[in-house]
Structures are given as structure tokens and as C-alpha cells.
Design an enzyme around this catalytic site. Structure first.
Site, PDB file in Angstrom:
ATOM      1  N   THR A 122      32.871  20.429 -15.224  1.00  0.00           N
ATOM      2  CA  THR A 122      32.538  19.010 -15.042  1.00  0.00           C
ATOM      3  C   THR A 122      31.276  18.708 -15.832  1.00  0.00           C
ATOM      4  O   THR A 122      30.206  19.246 -15.539  1.00  0.00           O
ATOM      5  CB  THR A 122      32.331  18.722 -13.546  1.00  0.00           C
ATOM      6  OG1 THR A 122      33.536  19.051 -12.870  1.00  0.00           O
ATOM      7  CG2 THR A 122      31.989  17.260 -13.308  1.00  0.00           C
ATOM      8  N   GLU A 155      38.863  23.261  -3.064  1.00  0.00           N
ATOM      9  CA  GLU A 155      38.744  24.627  -2.568  1.00  0.00           C
ATOM     10  C   GLU A 155      39.631  24.761  -1.341  1.00  0.00           C
ATOM     11  O   GLU A 155      39.722  23.852  -0.528  1.00  0.00           O
ATOM     12  CB  GLU A 155      37.293  24.944  -2.195  1.00  0.00           C
ATOM     13  CG  GLU A 155      36.417  25.082  -3.414  1.00  0.00           C
ATOM     14  CD  GLU A 155      35.001  25.527  -3.070  1.00  0.00           C
ATOM     15  OE1 GLU A 155      34.792  26.107  -1.999  1.00  0.00           O
ATOM     16  OE2 GLU A 155      34.113  25.278  -3.900  1.00  0.00           O
ATOM     17  N   ASN A 211      35.498  11.829  -8.040  1.00  0.00           N
ATOM     18  CA  ASN A 211      34.744  12.453  -6.955  1.00  0.00           C
ATOM     19  C   ASN A 211      33.822  11.451  -6.265  1.00  0.00           C
ATOM     20  O   ASN A 211      33.665  11.481  -5.046  1.00  0.00           O
ATOM     21  CB  ASN A 211      33.940  13.645  -7.484  1.00  0.00           C
ATOM     22  CG  ASN A 211      34.776  14.919  -7.502  1.00  0.00           C
ATOM     23  OD1 ASN A 211      35.945  14.895  -7.118  1.00  0.00           O
ATOM     24  ND2 ASN A 211      34.192  16.018  -7.934  1.00  0.00           N
ATOM     25  N   GLY A 256      33.521  12.921   9.903  1.00  0.00           N
ATOM     26  CA  GLY A 256      32.912  14.228  10.101  1.00  0.00           C
ATOM     27  C   GLY A 256      31.410  14.164   9.960  1.00  0.00           C
ATOM     28  O   GLY A 256      30.816  13.074   9.971  1.00  0.00           O
ATOM     29  N   CYS A 263      30.932  20.241  -5.134  1.00  0.00           N
ATOM     30  CA  CYS A 263      31.333  19.195  -6.084  1.00  0.00           C
ATOM     31  C   CYS A 263      30.785  17.815  -5.755  1.00  0.00           C
ATOM     32  O   CYS A 263      30.053  17.235  -6.551  1.00  0.00           O
ATOM     33  CB  CYS A 263      32.851  19.137  -6.151  1.00  0.00           C
ATOM     34  SG  CYS A 263      33.559  20.728  -6.574  1.00  0.00           S
ATOM     35  N   LYS A 324      33.853  23.230   4.605  1.00  0.00           N
ATOM     36  CA  LYS A 324      35.169  22.797   5.089  1.00  0.00           C
ATOM     37  C   LYS A 324      35.976  24.057   5.385  1.00  0.00           C
ATOM     38  O   LYS A 324      35.549  25.157   5.021  1.00  0.00           O
ATOM     39  CB  LYS A 324      35.853  21.905   4.053  1.00  0.00           C
ATOM     40  CG  LYS A 324      36.194  22.622   2.759  1.00  0.00           C
ATOM     41  CD  LYS A 324      37.027  21.717   1.876  1.00  0.00           C
ATOM     42  CE  LYS A 324      37.614  22.503   0.735  1.00  0.00           C
ATOM     43  NZ  LYS A 324      38.519  21.728  -0.073  1.00  0.00           N
ATOM     44  N   ARG A 331      27.812  26.004   0.033  1.00  0.00           N
ATOM     45  CA  ARG A 331      26.971  25.103  -0.770  1.00  0.00           C
ATOM     46  C   ARG A 331      26.948  23.695  -0.166  1.00  0.00           C
ATOM     47  O   ARG A 331      27.974  23.103   0.089  1.00  0.00           O
ATOM     48  CB  ARG A 331      27.476  25.075  -2.215  1.00  0.00           C
ATOM     49  CG  ARG A 331      27.046  26.328  -2.969  1.00  0.00           C
ATOM     50  CD  ARG A 331      27.591  26.354  -4.358  1.00  0.00           C
ATOM     51  NE  ARG A 331      29.012  26.667  -4.367  1.00  0.00           N
ATOM     52  CZ  ARG A 331      29.748  26.752  -5.476  1.00  0.00           C
ATOM     53  NH1 ARG A 331      29.197  26.531  -6.656  1.00  0.00           N
ATOM     54  NH2 ARG A 331      31.019  27.064  -5.417  1.00  0.00           N
TER      55      ARG A 331
HETATM   56  C1  UGA Z   1      36.607  18.061  -4.331  1.00  0.00           C
HETATM   57  C2  UGA Z   1      37.779  17.160  -4.733  1.00  0.00           C
HETATM   58  O1  UGA Z   1      38.600  16.876  -3.575  1.00  0.00           O
HETATM   59  C3  UGA Z   1      38.628  17.822  -5.799  1.00  0.00           C
HETATM   60  O2  UGA Z   1      39.652  16.941  -6.231  1.00  0.00           O
HETATM   61  C4  UGA Z   1      37.729  18.162  -7.000  1.00  0.00           C
HETATM   62  O3  UGA Z   1      38.434  18.826  -8.023  1.00  0.00           O
HETATM   63  C5  UGA Z   1      36.613  19.071  -6.532  1.00  0.00           C
HETATM   64  O4  UGA Z   1      35.864  18.397  -5.504  1.00  0.00           O
HETATM   65  C6  UGA Z   1      35.747  19.411  -7.716  1.00  0.00           C
HETATM   66  O5  UGA Z   1      35.130  18.493  -8.274  1.00  0.00           O
HETATM   67  O6  UGA Z   1      35.765  20.538  -8.170  1.00  0.00           O
HETATM   68  P1  UGA Z   1      36.296  20.153  -2.678  1.00  0.00           P
HETATM   69  O7  UGA Z   1      34.831  19.948  -2.856  1.00  0.00           O
HETATM   70  O8  UGA Z   1      36.853  21.537  -2.810  1.00  0.00           O
HETATM   71  O9  UGA Z   1      37.129  19.242  -3.717  1.00  0.00           O
HETATM   72  O10 UGA Z   1      36.664  19.703  -1.202  1.00  0.00           O
HETATM   73  P2  UGA Z   1      37.262  18.413  -0.473  1.00  0.00           P
HETATM   74  O11 UGA Z   1      38.484  18.812   0.230  1.00  0.00           O
HETATM   75  O12 UGA Z   1      37.338  17.259  -1.373  1.00  0.00           O
HETATM   76  O13 UGA Z   1      36.115  18.155   0.621  1.00  0.00           O
HETATM   77  C7  UGA Z   1      34.784  17.820   0.237  1.00  0.00           C
HETATM   78  C8  UGA Z   1      33.964  17.475   1.468  1.00  0.00           C
HETATM   79  O14 UGA Z   1      34.388  16.241   2.032  1.00  0.00           O
HETATM   80  C9  UGA Z   1      34.033  18.500   2.583  1.00  0.00           C
HETATM   81  O15 UGA Z   1      32.752  18.680   3.135  1.00  0.00           O
HETATM   82  C10 UGA Z   1      34.983  17.869   3.585  1.00  0.00           C
HETATM   83  O16 UGA Z   1      34.769  18.304   4.899  1.00  0.00           O
HETATM   84  C11 UGA Z   1      34.645  16.413   3.418  1.00  0.00           C
HETATM   85  N1  UGA Z   1      35.737  15.504   3.800  1.00  0.00           N
HETATM   86  C12 UGA Z   1      36.896  15.482   3.088  1.00  0.00           C
HETATM   87  C13 UGA Z   1      35.576  14.674   4.895  1.00  0.00           C
HETATM   88  O17 UGA Z   1      34.521  14.691   5.571  1.00  0.00           O
HETATM   89  N2  UGA Z   1      36.575  13.821   5.225  1.00  0.00           N
HETATM   90  C14 UGA Z   1      37.736  13.771   4.519  1.00  0.00           C
HETATM   91  O18 UGA Z   1      38.620  12.946   4.881  1.00  0.00           O
HETATM   92  C15 UGA Z   1      37.898  14.614   3.431  1.00  0.00           C
END
Ligand code: UGA
Length: 434
Positions: A122, A155, A211, A256, A263, A324, A331
């Protein structure tokens, strides 16, 4: 296609293994000799469901190899992906591109024949131009094209996201590079995800915008949850009520303790910096970052309030520490701020996480780590669900209640139902519900 992947971190390893599984010949290169040695032995440096099997199968089929020898892997490659880390630079929040540019220099020295160099890391808008400049300056004779191809992997669901993407964004104006990229992603045709060809700068910005939008969506519903608590509404129903509108969509509306991870926090800061540098501030994203930071600390206050206003000397059990479920990644995990606040107020903090405790130990020296959820709850004055791992969804609640000093549960992920918990005799607090 012959593919070289520079960087065997999260993105490089998952992408490399998936490209190999598509049938391409992939070499993953990393400067970390220890990491490469472990990968050669079949040991994964990260926890990602299904990755070890995918790597093992493709190594067996001789489609996937690991090496530190970049100079032997770049000549002969049709495509060289740069998938190195871009951490937030200390102080200004800007993405640190030194690894990307160092990669470009090393690649330049070894280019042979037409090669597509792809930025998967990124990177801020314009970084592709700089990679092209670096290579051109070192090798005016080289035949290459620089492409932006951001990843959208989550992830814990990275392999599924890679193999069944909503879209693949490819930033290039070069027709030969376009052909190579189409061939690389051809195996996805069965699922027919759109390959979206854009300019390089558009592709770079698309990644940050995606993002930042998702972070905004989460932060929006989290603030609505706070309001729900004040006016006596239920945020789960509000989220469903708005999410069924196809223009809004139901995903990323789960409340949450605030978003974390490698990310969203880093990319929102980088996007804010890009906006400021171009005199085009992203004030919504600036507010999202501030609201999300404050939220993590507010979650600790929620726990303290559930304990009657003070936690000094009380045992607080935390279930889940990773940012998560299905990852060991700590991180920017909300648990870090929650632990610091609770311990700062004199609580005796205990915690259990199925995967992240090895990482958490060094980050949270004040915490006592438990063997499982039940040890964590035993004798506790409050049990806090911080991360919604599946193992916390079907706990033996009678056993938990019987072992706690006070039956207080603070559920920061709304895993349980308020009415059920009350019927079972818990003092139950969740997010955005009565
Ligand atoms: C995120 C994006 O979802 C990916 O599409 C992207 O490729 C990635 O970043 C990146 O830039 O590499 P990620 O950080 O692995 O992926 O995790 P997410 O599932 O998106 O969750 C991120 C955070 O948001 C977590 O702390 C999760 O608990 C929180 N979250 C997610 C919520 O609090 N509520 C939700 O409805 C969804």
C-alpha cells in the site's frame, strides 16, 4: 507465468501461495534469512487459516519456492511484485516507503527482457512514478512497466479474499503490462470478478479510499451505538435496518471497541497526510481517526462503570486480545488501550487469547495470561469480551458464573443476547443495546 514476489510477509506470502495455486511458478524472496529458512522447513511466520496447507501443497508441486537470492529470481520473471512493508513513519504518519524503493533498486540491477514490476504494497499516490524513476535512472536500457495492484485481503480470510475477490484493481496505461496482468489473474475468470483497469495513480488512491471508507462505516455505527445507549434504541436493529438498503450494505456495520490492525489505522493516517500535502484535506477521515482513538479508551471506562466506578484491586478478565478473531496480530489492537487504562486504574488484569498471547506478552507486561477462558474468568470481578473468537460464543455460562467473584460481563462485541444473559443472572453490559 514466472512470478517473483519480493517480501514474504503477510501480503507477499498469501499472494505468492495463491498465485502458485493458480498454476504460476512463484519465487518468494525475503532478506530475512531466518524467515526464509523457516519457510523452507514448512513453518509459517504468521497465523492465517489454511496457509500452511496451501504453501505445502504448492512447494510439493514445485510451483512455490523461497529464497534470499533476489538476483537469481528476477531475471526470467514475467512479473516482479513488490510486497514489502510500508509502516507508518514515526512522527508524521506518512507511509515509510524505504523498503519499497530499496526493492526497486535491487530489481533494477537484475532486469532482463520485458518485465512488469508491480506494487502490491500500500503506497501513497505517486509512489509508482518514483519506482519507475528509480529503475529508469539505474537501468536506462531496461524494458519494464510499473503497475499498481493493491491487495484487499482481510487477515483471517486472506486466502478466500484472494481467490474470490469482489474486484481486482490494476493501475497501468501500458498495453503489454495489461496483457501480463490479465494472464496472471486469468484463473479467476471462472468466478468472473471484474478486473478494473485504471491509471496507476487512481489505483493507488483506490486502495486508501476503500480502507478509509470501511473505517468510516465502522466508526459511524460505533457512534450511533453510543447514541442508542442514551436514547434506549438497539444498534443491532439499526444496523440491520440501514444495511438492508442496498445503497448502504450490511457489511462493516458491526459495533465494537473500535477498529485496529495493521491496515485501517495506518492507511487512514497516510490518506490524511496525502490530503494535507495536496491542500485537499479529508476532514471526515480526520474525525474518524480521532473518534476511533477516543473510543478505545472509552471502552475501558465502560468496564470501570460496570464494576461500580472503580477497579482498583479488582480482577478483570479479558477474553480476546488480537485486533480481530482468526489472527495473532496485535498491531493497534483495542485491547492495548483497554489494558493500559484498566491497569493504570489499579486493576489486576488477566487475559486469554487463542493465538495472540505470545505476541501480547511483551506488549502487556502488566497482564497475567490464563490457560483458557475459564481460568481467565475464575475469581474475576468482571469478564470482558474484547475479541469475538468463536470459542467465546458458546462458553459454559453456568460454569463461568459459578467461578466469578461477581457475575459481571462486559461484551464489547455483542456476542451474547442481553435478555439471555440477564435471565442467567449476569449483570450484562454490551454495546449500543439496552
Ligand atoms: C482490512 C480490509 O478489510 C481489507 O480489505 C484490506 O485489504 C486490509 O485491511 C489491508 O489494507 O491490508 P484487516 O485489517 O485484515 O483488513 O481486517 P478487517 O476485517 O477489515 O477488520 C479491521 C478492524 O475493523 C478490526 O479491528 C475489526 O474488529 C474491525 N471491524 C470490522 C469492526 O469493528 N466492525 C466491523 O463491522 C468490521
Amino acid at each position: 507465468m514466472n512470478i517473483t514476489m519480493i517480501g514474504a510477509g503477510y501480503v507477499g506470502l498469501v499472494s505468492g501461495a495463491c498465485f502458485a495455486d493458480f498454476g504460476h511458478i512463484v519465487t518468494c524472496v525475503d532478506t530475512d534469512e531466518g524467515k526464509i529458512a523457516r519457510l523452507v522447513r514448512g513453518e509459517m511466520p504468521i497465523f492465517e487459516p489454511g496457509l500452511d496447507e496451501l504453501v505445502a501443497a504448492n512447494v510439493r508441486e514445485k510451483r512455490l519456492a523461497f529464497t534470499t537470492a533476489l538476483e537469481a529470481s528476477v531475471p526470467g520473471a514475467d512479473a516482479v511484485f513488490i510486497a514489502v512493508g510500508t509502516p507508518s513513519r514515526r512522527g508524521d504518519g506518512f507511509a515509510d516507503l524505504s523498503f519499497v524503493y530499496a526493492g526497486a533498486q535491487k530489481i533494477a540491477a537484475c532486469l532482463e527482457g520485458f518485465t512488469v514490476v508491480i506494487n502490491k504494497s500500500t503506497v501513497p499516490v505517486g509512489a509508482g512514478d518514483e519506482v519507475e524513476r528509480i529503475i529508469r535512472e539505474l537501468r536506462p536500457d531496461a524494458d519494464f512497466a510499473v503497475v499498481s495492484n493493491p491487495e484487499f485481503l482481510r487477515e483471517g480470510a486472506a486466502i478466500e479474499d484472494f481467490k474470490r475477490p469482489d474486484r481486482v484493481v490494476i493501475g497501468t496505461d501500458d498495453p503489454r503490462a495489461r496483457d501480463v496482468m490479465s494472464e496472471i489473474y486469468r484463473p479467476l475468470n471462472l468466478n468472473q470478478p471484474p478486473l478494473l483497469f485504471t491509471s496507476r495513480r487512481t489505483s493507488e488512491l483506490t486502495k486508501y479510499a476503500a480502507n478509509a471508507f470501511l473505517a468510516t462505516k465502522i466508526t459511524f455505527i460505533n457512534e450511533v451505538a453510543d447514541l442508542c445507549e442514551k436514547v434506549g434504541a438497539d444498534v443491532q436493529d439499526v444496523a440491520r435496518g440501514i444495511g438492508l438498503d442496498k445503497r448502504i450494505g450490511g457489511k462493516f456495520l458491526h459495533v465494537g471497541p473500535g477498529y485496529g490492525g495493521s491496515c485501517f489505522p495506518k492507511d487512514t493516517l497516510a490518506l490524511i497526510k496525502i490530503g494535507q500535502d495536496h491542500s485537499s484535506p479529508l476532514r471526515i477521515v480526520e474525525t474518524v481517526v480521532a473518534v476511533n482513538d477516543a473510543r478505545k479508551r472509552a471502552m475501558a471506562r465502560k468496564v470501570i462503570a460496570a464494576c461500580g466506578g472503580a477497579v482498583r484491586g479488582k480482577k478483570i478478565g479479558l477474553l480476546g486480545l488480537a485486533f480481530k478473531p482468526n489472527t495473532d496480530d496485535m498491531r493497534d489492537a483495542p485491547s492495548l488501550a483497554i489494558v493500559a487504562s484498566l491497569a493504570g486504574d489499579g486493576a489486576d488484569v488477566h487475559a486469554y487469547d487463542p493465538e495472540s498471547m505470545a505476541q501480547a506478552r511483551s506488549l502487556m507486561p502488566e497482564v497475567t495470561f490464563a490457560e483458557n477462558a475459564y481460568d481467565c474468568a475464575a475469581g474475576a470481578d468482571a469478564l470482558v469480551i474484547v475479541t469475538e473468537w468463536d470459542v467465546f460464543r458458546a462458553l459454559d455460562l453456568e460454569r463461568i458464573k459459578g467461578s466469578m467473584r461477581a457475575p459481571v460481563v462486559v461484551d464489547l462485541r455483542n456476542v451474547y443476547r442481553p435478555a439471555d444473559m440477564r435471565k442467567r443472572g449476569f449483570a450484562y453490559v454490551s454495546v449500543g443495546r439496552e
